[in-house]
Write a protein that holds these residues in place. Structure first.
Motif, PDB file in Angstrom:
ATOM      1  N   ALA A  80       0.906  -1.225  -0.026  1.00 38.27           N
ATOM      2  CA  ALA A  80      -0.059  -0.045  -0.039  1.00 38.27           C
ATOM      3  C   ALA A  80       0.816   1.292   0.130  1.00 38.27           C
ATOM      4  CB  ALA A  80      -1.094   0.078   1.332  1.00 38.27           C
ATOM      5  N   ALA A  81       2.019   1.214   0.754  1.00 42.29           N
ATOM      6  CA  ALA A  81       2.942   2.132   0.989  1.00 42.29           C
ATOM      7  C   ALA A  81       3.628   2.786  -0.623  1.00 42.29           C
ATOM      8  CB  ALA A  81       3.732   2.178   1.857  1.00 42.29           C
ATOM      9  N   ARG A  82       3.958   1.678  -1.414  1.00 42.94           N
ATOM     10  CA  ARG A  82       4.419   1.680  -2.572  1.00 42.94           C
ATOM     11  C   ARG A  82       3.448   2.479  -3.612  1.00 42.94           C
ATOM     12  NH1 ARG A  82       6.475  -3.457  -1.868  1.00 42.94           N
ATOM     13  NH2 ARG A  82       5.147  -4.233  -3.743  1.00 42.94           N
ATOM     14  N   VAL A  83       2.101   2.052  -3.510  1.00 49.50           N
ATOM     15  CA  VAL A  83       1.271   2.375  -4.533  1.00 49.50           C
ATOM     16  C   VAL A  83       0.782   4.006  -4.032  1.00 49.50           C
ATOM     17  CG1 VAL A  83      -0.950   2.069  -5.230  1.00 49.50           C
ATOM     18  CG2 VAL A  83       0.532   0.040  -4.857  1.00 49.50           C
ATOM     19  N   ALA A  84       0.838   4.195  -2.745  1.00 50.56           N
ATOM     20  CA  ALA A  84       0.577   5.578  -2.260  1.00 50.56           C
ATOM     21  C   ALA A  84       1.722   6.547  -2.895  1.00 50.56           C
ATOM     22  CB  ALA A  84       0.538   5.531  -0.887  1.00 50.56           C
ATOM     23  N   ALA A  85       3.168   6.189  -2.996  1.00 50.03           N
ATOM     24  CA  ALA A  85       3.830   6.998  -3.260  1.00 50.03           C
ATOM     25  C   ALA A  85       3.872   7.146  -4.867  1.00 50.03           C
ATOM     26  CB  ALA A  85       5.402   5.957  -3.173  1.00 50.03           C
ATOM     27  N   GLN A  86       3.180   6.224  -5.535  1.00 51.00           N
ATOM     28  CA  GLN A  86       2.857   6.682  -6.905  1.00 51.00           C
ATOM     29  C   GLN A  86       1.788   7.853  -7.089  1.00 51.00           C
ATOM     30  OE1 GLN A  86       2.561   2.086  -8.112  1.00 51.00           O
ATOM     31  NE2 GLN A  86       1.771   3.430  -9.864  1.00 51.00           N
ATOM     32  N   ALA A  87       0.894   7.938  -6.076  1.00 44.56           N
ATOM     33  CA  ALA A  87      -0.231   9.052  -5.881  1.00 44.56           C
ATOM     34  C   ALA A  87       0.653  10.287  -5.572  1.00 44.56           C
ATOM     35  CB  ALA A  87      -1.135   8.652  -5.046  1.00 44.56           C
ATOM     36  N   GLY A  88       1.779  10.333  -5.034  1.00 48.46           N
ATOM     37  CA  GLY A  88       2.546  11.470  -4.716  1.00 48.46           C
ATOM     38  C   GLY A  88       2.243  11.802  -3.320  1.00 48.46           C
TER      39      GLY A  88
END
Length: 289
Positions: A190-198
């Motif tokens: 989830a943290a990796r994907v959140a990073a994609q959202a900026g």
């Protein structure tokens, strides 16, 4: 007062021995380590016990804990049985999460009551573990004749014991690993994907942490099916496809595996068409968006 011997005074061994000593219901007999200085240091922390580095030096005891690494339990049990230091009718137990009481078979053949007692607790540092151990659940498995003594022991150190079904140790440990380790893996995903959202790390930690805590409380209180929310629970295949479109291949594979399991959990609230649409959009491979 009952006597407890400790074989292997690592983090778990020292913690349980200290708790037993502090309870006032047990006298620590021998504390056996690979070296005498290590045993002396352990006794200092425990506040009792006689340091030793040989099985031949073990005194008689009501209970003997083999707190050695999992891979050494069977060999130590065989050596201990050959030494004849444990009396028939006494209790020997280990604290492996996945290993069964059968690892102590040579002692059982000598008339010792053998079992395993596994605390569902992280023994990161003995002093902290002693302070936070109260209320810990402990799984019991093995010779039923050992259970009364180990139930009393668990109660004395502030634990809450429960019995496993025969042959259930591996499934028990798998459940703990899924609940603990895989939760960490989910957070990482989830943290990796959140990073994609900026999202900045501190923002993601606050948002994801709050949601994960709330969801965990809901599922513990309501059960998994009632606590499930989100696009899969609604049968929203379009949103699932949009999710997949932004994921890297490795993350997408994990998302699909978890999504299919979630769709099975939600099946009771979805009609056949919604189930089929979710099954199609969650097929491994390129996103179906």
């Amino acid at each position: 007062m009952l006597t407890l011997n400790i074989i292997g005074a690592g983090r778990l061994g020292k913690t349980l021995a200290r708790l037993a000593q502090d309870s006032g219901r047990y006298r620590i007999g021998a504390v056996l380590c690979r070296s005498l200085p290590a045993a002396q240091q352990a006794c200092a922390f425990i506040g009792g016990g006689e340091p030793c580095d040989s099985l031949q030096a073990l005194p008689a005891a009501n209970l003997t804990l083999l707190a050695v690494p999992d891979g050494a339990i069977a060999n130590v049990a065989a050596e201990l049985a050959a030494s004849g230091r444990l009396a028939a009718g006494s209790v020997a137990f280990h604290a492996s999460g996945v290993g069964e009481a059968s690892l102590l078979a040579p002692l059982a053949a000598a008339g010792v009551h053998c079992a395993s007692l596994h605390p569902a607790f992280s023994f990161a540092e003995p002093a902290r573990a002693v302070q936070g151990f109260a209320g810990t659940r402990c799984a019991l498995e093995g010779d039923a004749a050992a259970f009364p003594a180990l139930q009393d022991f668990a109660g004395a150190i502030g634990a809450v014991p429960f019995a496993l079904a025969p042959g259930g140790k591996a499934a028990y440990h798998a459940a703990l690993s899924i609940a603990s380790n895989y939760l960490v893996t989910l957070h990482d995903l989830a943290a990796r994907v959140a990073a994609q959202a900026g999202m900045a790390d501190e923002v993601a930690a606050a948002v994801l942490g709050g949601l994960m805590r709330q969801t965990l409380e809901n599922t513990l209180a309501l059960g998994p099916q009632a606590a499930l929310t989100g696009p899969i629970a609604r049968g929203d295949a379009g949103t699932v496809a949009r999710h997949r479109a932004v994921l890297a291949a490795q993350d997408d594979a994990l998302y699909c595996a978890l999504g299919l399991a979630t769709a099975r959990l939600a099946a009771g609230r979805l009609d056949a068409a919604a189930q089929a649409a979710l099954g199609q959009v969650l097929l491994p491979g390129p996103s179906a968006e």
